[in-house]
Motif scaffolding. Structure first.
Motif, PDB file in Angstrom:
ATOM      1  N   ASP A 131     -27.123  22.636   2.002  1.00 45.54           N
ATOM      2  CA  ASP A 131     -27.846  23.909   1.991  1.00 45.54           C
ATOM      3  C   ASP A 131     -27.900  24.517   3.386  1.00 45.54           C
ATOM      4  O   ASP A 131     -27.800  25.739   3.554  1.00 45.54           O
ATOM      5  N   LEU A 132     -28.044  23.664   4.392  1.00 48.73           N
ATOM      6  CA  LEU A 132     -28.114  24.152   5.764  1.00 48.73           C
ATOM      7  C   LEU A 132     -26.779  24.732   6.223  1.00 48.73           C
ATOM      8  O   LEU A 132     -26.729  25.811   6.823  1.00 48.73           O
ATOM      9  N   VAL A 133     -25.699  24.027   5.914  1.00 49.94           N
ATOM     10  CA  VAL A 133     -24.369  24.480   6.338  1.00 49.94           C
ATOM     11  C   VAL A 133     -23.936  25.723   5.575  1.00 49.94           C
ATOM     12  O   VAL A 133     -23.297  26.623   6.141  1.00 49.94           O
ATOM     13  N   LEU A 134     -24.305  25.816   4.292  1.00 49.63           N
ATOM     14  CA  LEU A 134     -23.909  26.956   3.468  1.00 49.63           C
ATOM     15  C   LEU A 134     -24.911  28.102   3.526  1.00 49.63           C
ATOM     16  O   LEU A 134     -24.810  29.046   2.740  1.00 49.63           O
ATOM     17  N   TRP A 135     -25.890  28.028   4.390  1.00 52.32           N
ATOM     18  CA  TRP A 135     -26.833  29.120   4.650  1.00 52.32           C
ATOM     19  C   TRP A 135     -27.589  29.513   3.387  1.00 52.32           C
ATOM     20  O   TRP A 135     -27.760  30.694   3.090  1.00 52.32           O
ATOM     21  N   ARG A 136     -28.062  28.501   2.639  1.00 49.93           N
ATOM     22  CA  ARG A 136     -28.897  28.808   1.479  1.00 49.93           C
ATOM     23  C   ARG A 136     -30.232  29.407   1.924  1.00 49.93           C
ATOM     24  O   ARG A 136     -30.768  30.303   1.281  1.00 49.93           O
ATOM     25  N   ASN A 137     -30.774  28.877   3.023  1.00 52.25           N
ATOM     26  CA  ASN A 137     -31.963  29.454   3.650  1.00 52.25           C
ATOM     27  C   ASN A 137     -31.532  30.053   4.985  1.00 52.25           C
ATOM     28  O   ASN A 137     -31.285  29.332   5.958  1.00 52.25           O
ATOM     29  N   LYS A 138     -31.406  31.360   5.026  1.00 54.69           N
ATOM     30  CA  LYS A 138     -30.842  32.019   6.200  1.00 54.69           C
ATOM     31  C   LYS A 138     -31.722  31.868   7.433  1.00 54.69           C
ATOM     32  O   LYS A 138     -31.216  31.830   8.556  1.00 54.69           O
ATOM     33  N   LYS A 139     -33.024  31.771   7.250  1.00 59.11           N
ATOM     34  CA  LYS A 139     -33.914  31.639   8.411  1.00 59.11           C
ATOM     35  C   LYS A 139     -33.722  30.300   9.099  1.00 59.11           C
ATOM     36  O   LYS A 139     -33.603  30.227  10.332  1.00 59.11           O
ATOM     37  N   ILE A 140     -33.675  29.226   8.325  1.00 58.98           N
ATOM     38  CA  ILE A 140     -33.506  27.895   8.915  1.00 58.98           C
ATOM     39  C   ILE A 140     -32.115  27.749   9.524  1.00 58.98           C
ATOM     40  O   ILE A 140     -31.962  27.259  10.654  1.00 58.98           O
ATOM     41  N   SER A 141     -31.079  28.172   8.794  1.00 59.68           N
ATOM     42  CA  SER A 141     -29.713  28.066   9.317  1.00 59.68           C
ATOM     43  C   SER A 141     -29.529  28.926  10.564  1.00 59.68           C
ATOM     44  O   SER A 141     -28.911  28.497  11.541  1.00 59.68           O
ATOM     45  N   GLY A 142     -30.097  30.122  10.543  1.00 58.77           N
ATOM     46  CA  GLY A 142     -30.024  30.970  11.732  1.00 58.77           C
ATOM     47  C   GLY A 142     -30.778  30.380  12.901  1.00 58.77           C
ATOM     48  O   GLY A 142     -30.347  30.500  14.070  1.00 58.77           O
ATOM     49  N   GLY A 143     -31.904  29.717  12.619  1.00 56.47           N
ATOM     50  CA  GLY A 143     -32.654  29.068  13.696  1.00 56.47           C
ATOM     51  C   GLY A 143     -31.883  27.925  14.331  1.00 56.47           C
ATOM     52  O   GLY A 143     -31.909  27.755  15.563  1.00 56.47           O
ATOM     53  N   VAL A 144     -31.178  27.145  13.511  1.00 57.05           N
ATOM     54  CA  VAL A 144     -30.362  26.056  14.050  1.00 57.05           C
ATOM     55  C   VAL A 144     -29.232  26.595  14.919  1.00 57.05           C
ATOM     56  O   VAL A 144     -28.965  26.086  16.019  1.00 57.05           O
ATOM     57  N   LEU A 145     -28.566  27.638  14.447  1.00 56.02           N
ATOM     58  CA  LEU A 145     -27.481  28.241  15.226  1.00 56.02           C
ATOM     59  C   LEU A 145     -28.014  28.859  16.520  1.00 56.02           C
ATOM     60  O   LEU A 145     -27.382  28.728  17.589  1.00 56.02           O
ATOM     61  N   ALA A 146     -29.166  29.499  16.457  1.00 62.92           N
ATOM     62  CA  ALA A 146     -29.761  30.075  17.667  1.00 62.92           C
ATOM     63  C   ALA A 146     -30.160  28.985  18.656  1.00 62.92           C
ATOM     64  O   ALA A 146     -29.988  29.137  19.882  1.00 62.92           O
ATOM     65  N   GLY A 147     -30.695  27.859  18.142  1.00 63.26           N
ATOM     66  CA  GLY A 147     -31.052  26.750  19.032  1.00 63.26           C
ATOM     67  C   GLY A 147     -29.840  26.154  19.719  1.00 63.26           C
ATOM     68  O   GLY A 147     -29.877  25.854  20.914  1.00 63.26           O
ATOM     69  N   ALA A 148     -28.742  25.967  18.955  1.00 58.63           N
ATOM     70  CA  ALA A 148     -27.518  25.438  19.563  1.00 58.63           C
ATOM     71  C   ALA A 148     -26.958  26.403  20.598  1.00 58.63           C
ATOM     72  O   ALA A 148     -26.484  25.980  21.671  1.00 58.63           O
ATOM     73  N   THR A 149     -27.031  27.690  20.313  1.00 58.53           N
ATOM     74  CA  THR A 149     -26.557  28.684  21.290  1.00 58.53           C
ATOM     75  C   THR A 149     -27.415  28.678  22.538  1.00 58.53           C
ATOM     76  O   THR A 149     -26.896  28.790  23.671  1.00 58.53           O
ATOM     77  N   ALA A 150     -28.732  28.542  22.379  1.00 57.12           N
ATOM     78  CA  ALA A 150     -29.628  28.498  23.539  1.00 57.12           C
ATOM     79  C   ALA A 150     -29.344  27.272  24.402  1.00 57.12           C
ATOM     80  O   ALA A 150     -29.341  27.354  25.645  1.00 57.12           O
ATOM     81  N   ILE A 151     -29.085  26.131  23.764  1.00 54.85           N
ATOM     82  CA  ILE A 151     -28.762  24.920  24.532  1.00 54.85           C
ATOM     83  C   ILE A 151     -27.458  25.089  25.291  1.00 54.85           C
ATOM     84  O   ILE A 151     -27.338  24.703  26.461  1.00 54.85           O
ATOM     85  N   TRP A 152     -26.466  25.698  24.638  1.00 53.90           N
ATOM     86  CA  TRP A 152     -25.187  25.916  25.318  1.00 53.90           C
ATOM     87  C   TRP A 152     -25.349  26.866  26.502  1.00 53.90           C
ATOM     88  O   TRP A 152     -24.779  26.635  27.572  1.00 53.90           O
TER      89      TRP A 152
END
Length: 253
Positions: free
Chosen positions: A70-91
């Motif tokens: 569900d996370l990889v397929l963006w079933r919940n866009k808020k959680i998936s977007g938060g994970v991607l934003a966190g990874a981008t912030a770390i990078w």
């Protein structure tokens, strides 16, 4: 005479009823045959549909199902977007701002421990409850499962490399060489963190895009596979067939 006429009328009604039942049963059997033929044709059409990498299950099932899928397929866009934003912030923090990992971990721990320590001691003076610090433990089952999965994948990789070293799998040999060459090119142009971030973003966005445009990608993949098989057959005929192959079986001692 009247009784004879009544018997004839009764016999005619019975014959009409029997003919009606037989016609209805034949029509029902025809409908069943049509339904079975249509279902079999539909199943045959489904079997003929090409799926990328020979996939027979939905993308969600291929990814293991559950919350990770569900996370990889963006079933919940808020959680998936938060994970991607966190990874981008770390990078950005480590790559652009050139922050070091050890320094970041130490600063975060210093700030967290200072806040918790002061809050716990000041709670008696300000008449508030002390902070509720949860007890964190790494579950044993999760650690064992991760270790077993990692061990299985490493052993499978070693087995593949051993087969390639014996000269048995020419196709795998070419794939591995091409993959290692691509990794060497990427490694020379960017560092490990950037490469890891690129792989993460790719794995995090490609499955959802593939699920959205599944039919178009599968059709393109089918055409690409046909062309690749043609070129590989031509390359094997002109070049690979002239290369001497290694022994097919290990020598028995």
């Amino acid at each position: 005479m009247a009784e004879h006429k009544e018997e004839q009328s009764v016999m005619e009604k019975l014959s009409e009823k029997l003919h009606g039942d037989s016609s209805s049963s034949s029509s029902d059997s025809d409908d069943e045959k049509k339904g079975s033929s249509s279902s079999s044709s539909a199943a045959a059409m489904k079997a003929k549909i090409y799926r990328l990498f020979g996939r027979e299950r939905p993308v969600h099932s291929v990814l293991g199902g559950g919350k990770p899928a569900d996370l990889v397929l963006w079933r919940n866009k808020k959680i998936s977007g938060g994970v991607l934003a966190g990874a981008t912030a770390i990078w950005l923090l480590f790559e652009v701002m050139e922050y070091h990992l050890l320094t970041l971990v130490c600063h975060c721990l210093i700030l967290s421990l200072a806040v918790l320590f002061l809050w716990s001691n000041a709670s008696t003076f300000i008449n508030k409850s002390p902070p509720n610090i949860p007890e964190v433990k790494i579950p044993e089952d999760l650690t064992v499962n991760i270790a077993l999965s990692l061990r299985y994948e490493i052993n499978r990789g070693f087995a593949t490399l051993r087969e390639i070293g014996h000269g048995r799998e020419l196709k795998k040999f070419l794939i591995v060489i091409a993959g290692l060459w691509i990794l060497s090119v990427l490694g020379s142009s960017c560092n490990f963190l950037t490469l890891f971030y690129i792989v993460f973003v790719t794995l995090y966005t490609v499955p959802v895009l593939y699920e959205k445009y599944e039919d178009k990608v599968d059709a393109f993949g089918e055409k690409a596979e046909i062309e690749m098989k043609k070129y590989y057959a031509l390359f094997e005929e002109k070049c690979l067939s002239k290369i001497p192959k290694g022994p097919l079986k290990d020598k028995k001692h």
